[in-house]
Scaffold this motif. Structure first.
Motif, PDB file in Angstrom:
ATOM      1  N   TYR A 125       0.832  -1.200   0.000  1.00  0.00           N
ATOM      2  CA  TYR A 125       0.000   0.000   0.000  1.00  0.00           C
ATOM      3  C   TYR A 125       0.870   1.254   0.000  1.00  0.00           C
ATOM      4  O   TYR A 125       1.730   1.430   0.854  1.00  0.00           O
ATOM      5  N   GLY A 126       0.645   2.123  -0.971  1.00  0.00           N
ATOM      6  CA  GLY A 126       1.416   3.352  -1.050  1.00  0.00           C
ATOM      7  C   GLY A 126       0.827   4.279  -2.092  1.00  0.00           C
ATOM      8  O   GLY A 126       0.013   3.868  -2.930  1.00  0.00           O
ATOM      9  N   PHE A 127       1.230   5.551  -2.032  1.00  0.00           N
ATOM     10  CA  PHE A 127       0.640   6.564  -2.902  1.00  0.00           C
ATOM     11  C   PHE A 127       1.636   7.176  -3.886  1.00  0.00           C
ATOM     12  O   PHE A 127       1.273   8.038  -4.672  1.00  0.00           O
ATOM     13  N   ASP A 128       2.878   6.727  -3.854  1.00  0.00           N
ATOM     14  CA  ASP A 128       3.893   7.262  -4.744  1.00  0.00           C
ATOM     15  C   ASP A 128       3.919   6.428  -6.019  1.00  0.00           C
ATOM     16  O   ASP A 128       4.373   5.284  -6.029  1.00  0.00           O
ATOM     17  N   GLU A 129       3.409   6.998  -7.104  1.00  0.00           N
ATOM     18  CA  GLU A 129       3.329   6.272  -8.353  1.00  0.00           C
ATOM     19  C   GLU A 129       4.707   5.918  -8.907  1.00  0.00           C
ATOM     20  O   GLU A 129       4.839   5.025  -9.749  1.00  0.00           O
ATOM     21  N   GLN A 130       5.733   6.636  -8.461  1.00  0.00           N
ATOM     22  CA  GLN A 130       7.083   6.378  -8.945  1.00  0.00           C
ATOM     23  C   GLN A 130       7.756   5.226  -8.206  1.00  0.00           C
ATOM     24  O   GLN A 130       8.804   4.742  -8.638  1.00  0.00           O
ATOM     25  N   GLU A 131       7.171   4.803  -7.094  1.00  0.00           N
ATOM     26  CA  GLU A 131       7.764   3.721  -6.305  1.00  0.00           C
ATOM     27  C   GLU A 131       7.235   2.380  -6.796  1.00  0.00           C
ATOM     28  O   GLU A 131       6.093   2.012  -6.546  1.00  0.00           O
ATOM     29  N   VAL A 132       8.055   1.665  -7.519  1.00  0.00           N
ATOM     30  CA  VAL A 132       7.645   0.393  -8.106  1.00  0.00           C
ATOM     31  C   VAL A 132       7.324  -0.609  -7.003  1.00  0.00           C
ATOM     32  O   VAL A 132       8.038  -0.707  -5.998  1.00  0.00           O
ATOM     33  N   GLY A 133       6.250  -1.333  -7.202  1.00  0.00           N
ATOM     34  CA  GLY A 133       5.862  -2.348  -6.228  1.00  0.00           C
ATOM     35  C   GLY A 133       4.848  -1.862  -5.215  1.00  0.00           C
ATOM     36  O   GLY A 133       4.461  -2.622  -4.330  1.00  0.00           O
ATOM     37  N   THR A 134       4.414  -0.610  -5.318  1.00  0.00           N
ATOM     38  CA  THR A 134       3.398  -0.080  -4.410  1.00  0.00           C
ATOM     39  C   THR A 134       2.232   0.477  -5.215  1.00  0.00           C
ATOM     40  O   THR A 134       2.383   0.875  -6.367  1.00  0.00           O
ATOM     41  N   THR A 135       1.080   0.502  -4.586  1.00  0.00           N
ATOM     42  CA  THR A 135      -0.109   1.066  -5.213  1.00  0.00           C
ATOM     43  C   THR A 135      -1.154   1.341  -4.141  1.00  0.00           C
ATOM     44  O   THR A 135      -1.141   0.714  -3.079  1.00  0.00           O
ATOM     45  N   SER A 136      -2.020   2.285  -4.393  1.00  0.00           N
ATOM     46  CA  SER A 136      -3.155   2.525  -3.503  1.00  0.00           C
ATOM     47  C   SER A 136      -4.412   1.867  -4.040  1.00  0.00           C
ATOM     48  O   SER A 136      -5.486   1.985  -3.454  1.00  0.00           O
ATOM     49  N   ILE A 137      -4.272   1.159  -5.157  1.00  0.00           N
ATOM     50  CA  ILE A 137      -5.413   0.482  -5.792  1.00  0.00           C
ATOM     51  C   ILE A 137      -5.559  -0.920  -5.219  1.00  0.00           C
ATOM     52  O   ILE A 137      -4.596  -1.691  -5.168  1.00  0.00           O
ATOM     53  N   ASN A 138      -6.755  -1.239  -4.813  1.00  0.00           N
ATOM     54  CA  ASN A 138      -7.054  -2.586  -4.340  1.00  0.00           C
ATOM     55  C   ASN A 138      -7.291  -3.463  -5.561  1.00  0.00           C
ATOM     56  O   ASN A 138      -8.345  -3.408  -6.191  1.00  0.00           O
ATOM     57  N   LEU A 139      -6.335  -4.272  -5.906  1.00  0.00           N
ATOM     58  CA  LEU A 139      -6.377  -5.047  -7.137  1.00  0.00           C
ATOM     59  C   LEU A 139      -7.395  -6.176  -7.112  1.00  0.00           C
ATOM     60  O   LEU A 139      -7.636  -6.813  -8.138  1.00  0.00           O
TER      61      LEU A 139
END
Length: 704
Positions: free
Chosen positions: A379-393
Motif C-alpha cells: 500500500y502506497g501513494f507514490d506512483e514512482q515507487e515500483v511495487g506499491t499502489t493505492s489500488i485494491n487489485l
C-alpha cells in the motif's frame, strides 16, 4: 518512586461558597472593566454586569469525543484503526498520576480548590489584555471548555470563533466553565481535558501522546515523560520533541521545576530527569488504513461504511459519524485465512521492486462473507515507487479497485451452467479441431454477430470432445460451439445470475468471445460467482462487515447495527450447480488443474487470456471459494506474461495452472484445514454418465 496523591476537590458546602464568591468578584471585575473603552462592545451596563454575565449561554453540550474507527477481524482481533483525529479515550484511573500533577503545576495549581475561576490569574490577564498584551490565565476548566468548543466546531469559521483571543470569547468561556463545574466533578473535568487536549504530532489525548512519543501507555508515564508531554500544551508545534528537542527539553525542565515548587515532586526526583536526554521512543503516526495490518481490506471496509445506509440514510450523517468515530467494526475477515493467502502470494510473486502482481480473494459460500483479500503490491501513494499502489487489485473500481482484468477460461464455467440449465447432458459432443469458425450467434438485443474464428491453445486439444473432456482440457473450440448451442445471450445471463459484472461498472459486453472470458472483472466477483456453485445455487452479495457498534455501553448514542447477507436461493437450480461442481472436479484428474489438489474434494478452473495478458485460477470446496489473478500492473495487454522472471523462476508463458494455480493450492490447503472436509453432492443422474467419454463420431454441430 513516590507517586503524587490525587488532590481531593472541595466539599459541596465549600464549593458553593467559592462559586458565590467567584461570581460576586467577577461581577465587580466586570463593573470595573466595562468602563474601559475596550470593553464597550459587550453591550453590558456597569450596574448590571453580574446579571448580564450570568445571562450568557451556559448550556454547553459535553458530547462524546471524536475517536477512532476500530476495525477487527471476525474473531474481534484488531486489524486497523482509522481516525480523522487519532485519539483513544482512557479513564483517569488509567492515567499516570504524574500527568495531572504536571498539568496542575504548570497550568492551574489550584485546580482542585477553585470553582473554575482563578481570579488572580483572570485579573492579571484582563489587565494585560486591556493594555494590548494578550495573556492567558485560563484555568484547566476554561481550557477544557475552549478545546471542547473547537472539537465541536463543524467548520473552519467555528474553529476560529472558538479560538479567537478576545474578551468576549473569554467571558463566554468563563460562563461555560461555571456551568461545567456545576455538572462535572473535578476528576471528570481532568479526565475530559487529558483526553481532549492536542499534544502535537497528530496525537489527540494523553493515551495517543504517550504512544506517539514514548511507545508506552498513559498509565506508565514517568515524571520526565509526563512533564515532556504536558509541556506541549502551550505550543505543540514549537515544543515538539521530535522536531525541536532542545526546546522540548527546556520546557520539560521548566515543568519539572514547577512540579517541585507546587509540592507534586521531590527535588531529588526532579534532579534525576532535569537536563537528561528526552528518552524518546516514537511510534509512527497511525489513524489511517495506510498504517493498518490489512490496508487494502481496511480501505474496502471504510468505503463500504461511507456508502452504506446501515449507519444512516443521510450521507452527511454518515460522514459525521465516521468523523466522530468511537465505532467498532467487526468484519468477516479470517486472519488465519488472510495469512495463508498473503504468504502464498508473497512466496510466488514476491513484493518489492516488481510490476508483476498477484491478487486473491476468499469467499464463504452461502453467506458471501469475504474471508481474505490479499495482493503482493504494498500500500502506497507514490506512483514512482515500483511495487506499491493505492489500488485494491482484488475489487471493483467503485470500491477502490481497478477496471478489472479479462478472466479467460474461468468464464467457461458459466457456459457449462447455461448448457446444463438448458437440459444438455455431459455427453454433448462436438468435433473440436484446432480452429473453427462460429456463426449465427445473437446478443440479448437480437443483434447477430459476425462469424467468429476461434483457435485452441494447442494442437493436442483438437478432436472430439464432450463436456467432461473439454472441461478437463479447457478446449476453446468446444466451448465456442457449446455457447452457440446454448445461446450467447443465455450464457451471459447465466453469468449475471451468479453475480458477474464488469469491474469498471459498465454493462457486460455480450459478444462472441464471451465464453473465453473477454470481460474485465475483479477477483472478488469471480470468487463470489464460484461460491454460488459451491453453495448449490445460492447467490449472496459479498459481505465484509458483520456488525457496527457505535459508542460505548452507557453512552446516549450507543447502538449496535448488525448486517445481513443479501442472498438469493435458487439463483442457479440445485441440479445445475451440482452438475457444474462435478464437471469442475474433473480438472484435477488429469486436466489443466492436475497436481493442484488440496487433499479434499475441490472443483476448479484455470484461465489464461489471449497472449497471456492475465492468468487465473478459480476454484472451491463446498465451504470455501477463491480466485487468483496474476498480471502486470502496467497493463497485461502491453506487458504479457511471456518470457518473464517471477519469484526467481523463468516462465516462457504463464498459464492459469503454472502460477495462479499453485498460489490457489497453497492458500486453500492451509485456509481450509480447519473447515470440515465436506464432499460435493453426487452428480445428477439427469445429465447422464458422470464419466462419459468423448464421442467417436462427429455430431450435427461439428461443422460449426
Amino acid at each position: 518512586m513516590t507517586e503524587p496523591n490525587r488532590t481531593e476537590r472541595p466539599g459541596p458546602r465549600r464549593r458553593a461558597v467559592l462559586r458565590l464568591a467567584g461570581t460576586g468578584a467577577l461581577a465587580g471585575l466586570l463593573t470595573a472593566a466595562l468602563v474601559m473603552p475596550w470593553a464597550g462592545g459587550l453591550g453590558l451596563a456597569a450596574r448590571d454586569a453580574a446579571s448580564g454575565f450570568m445571562a450568557l449561554p451556559a448550556d454547553l453540550e459535553i458530547s462524546r469525543l471524536a475517536e477512532r474507527v476500530l476495525i477487527t477481524d471476525v474473531d474481534d482481533r484488531p486489524i486497523a484503526e482509522v481516525a480523522r483525529r487519532e485519539r483513544e479515550v482512557v479513564d483517569l484511573e488509567h492515567i499516570s498520576p504524574w500527568v495531572p500533577a504536571a498539568l496542575m503545576a504548570v497550568e492551574d495549581e489550584r485546580f482542585y480548590e477553585h470553582s473554575g475561576l482563578d481570579l488572580r490569574g483572570l485579573l492579571r490577564a484582563a489587565t494585560r489584555t486591556a493594555q494590548g498584551d494578550t495573556q492567558g490565565g485560563s484555568t484547566i476548566t476554561q481550557q477544557y471548555v475552549k478545546n471542547l468548543l473547537i472539537e465541536q466546531a463543524t467548520d473552519e469559521e467555528g474553529v476560529q470563533r472558538a479560538s479567537e483571543r478576545t474578551l468576549v470569547r473569554k467571558l463566554v468561556e468563563l460562563r461555560y466553565a461555571i456551568d461545567v463545574e456545576d455538572r462535572l466533578s473535578k476528576d471528570e473535568i481532568m479526565q475530559g481535558y487529558l483526553n481532549l487536549a492536542y499534544f502535537g504530532a497528530g496525537a489527540h489525548g494523553i493515551e495517543i501522546a504517550a504512544r506517539r512519543y514514548f511507545s508506552t501507555t498513559a498509565e506508565e508515564l514517568d515524571p520526565g515523560q509526563a512533564a515532556t508531554i504536558v509541556g506541549l500544551v502551550r505550543a505543540p508545534s514549537y515544543y515538539d520533541p521530535l522536531t525541536n528537542p532542545e526546546a522540548a527539553m527546556e520546557r520539560r525542565d521548566l515543568v519539572l521545576d514547577r512540579m517541585v515548587d507546587t509540592g507534586h515532586l521531590e527535588e531529588a526526583q526532579a534532579a534525576g530527569y532535569r537536563g537528561a536526554d528526552l528518552g524518546l521512543d516514537p511510534t509512527p503516526r497511525g489513524g489511517s488504513c495506510y498504517h493498518s495490518d490489512e490496508p487494502f481490506f481496511c480501505d474496502y471496509v471504510m468505503r463500504w461504511l461511507q456508502d452504506s445506509e446501515a449507519l444512516s440514510e443521510d450521507p452527511a450523517e454518515r460522514d459525521f459519524l465516521l468523523g466522530r468515530g468511537g465505532i467498532t467494526v467487526r468484519t468477516t475477515l479470517d486472519s488465519d485465512m488472510q495469512a495463508a493467502a498473503q504468504e502464498a502470494i508473497d512466496g510466488r510473486v514476491p513484493p518489492g521492486n516488481t510490476t508483476k502482481f498477484a491478487a486473491q480473494v476468499l469467499v464463504e459460500p452461502g453467506t458471501g462473507d469475504i474471508r481474505a483479500m490479499a495482493q503482493n503490491m504494498r500500500y502506497g501513494f507514490d506512483e514512482q515507487e515500483v511495487g506499491t499502489t493505492s489500488i485494491n487489485l482484488a475489487v471493483d473500481q467503485a470500491d477502490g479497485g481497478s477496471h478489472g482484468y479479462q478472466a479467460g477460461s474461468t468464464f467457461k464455467t458459466f457456459t457449462l451452467a447455461a448448457a446444463l440449465d438448458k437440459g444438455l447432458k455431459y455427453g454433448t459432443g462436438f468435433n473440436s479441431p484446432k480452429s473453427v469458425s462460429v456463426s449465427g450467434l445473437a446478443n440479448c438485443d437480437g443483434g447477430t454477430m459476425s462469424a467468429w474464428k476461434v483457435n485452441n491453445a494447442g494442437e493436442s486439444d483438437g478432436g472430439s470432445h464432450n463436456m467432461i473432456s473439454a472441461t478437463k482440457g479447457s478446449v476453446n473450440t468446444y466451448f465456442a460451439q457449446l455457447q452457440r448451442r446454448v445461446g450467447l445471450c443465455e450464457t451471459s445471463r447465466m453469468a449475471e445470475r451468479v453475480g458477474v459484472h464488469r469491474a469498471d461498472g459498465g454493462p457486460l459486453g455480450v459478444w462472441s468471445s464471451f465464453t473465453l472470458g473477454d470481460q474485465e472483472v475483479s477477483p472478488l466477483t469471480v470468487a463470489n460467482a464460484y461460491a454460488t456453485f459451491a453453495s448449490r445455487g445460492t447467490y449472496c452479495e459479498p459481505r465484509a462487515v458483520v456488525s457496527v457498534t457505535i459508542g460505548r455501553e452507557g453512552d446516549e448514542d450507543h447502538r449496535e447495527i448488525g448486517t445481513r447477507s443479501d442472498c438469493e436461493e435458487g439463483a442457479v437450480p440445485v441440479h445445475v450447480a451440482d452438475g457444474v461442481n462435478h464437471l469442475l472436479q474433473q480438472t484435477f484428474k488429469g486436466g489443466t488443474a492436475n497436481g493442484l489438489g488440496i487433499g479434499r474434494p475441490a472443483a476448479g478452473k484455470t484461465g489464461t487470456t489471449d497472449n497471456a495478458a492475465y492468468a487465473w485460477f478459480a476454484g472451491h470446496t463446498p465451504n470455501l471459494a477463491s480466485a487468483v489473478v496474476v498480471g502486470d500492473i502496467r497493463g497485461g495487454e502491453q506487458n504479457p506474461l511471456q518470457g518473464v522472471q517471477i519469484g526467481g523462476r523463468y516462465y516462457g508463458i504463464v498459464y492459469g495452472g503454472t502460477l495462479p494455480g499453485p498460489i490457489w493450492q497453497a492458500t486453500m490447503t492451509r485456509a481450509a484445514s480447519d473447515l470440515p472436509a465436506e464432499s460435493f453432492a453426487p452428480s445428477p443422474s439427469r445429465f447422464g454418465d458422470p464419466s462419459a467419454t468423448p464421442p467417436k463420431k462427429k455430431e450435427e454441430d461439428d461443422d460449426a
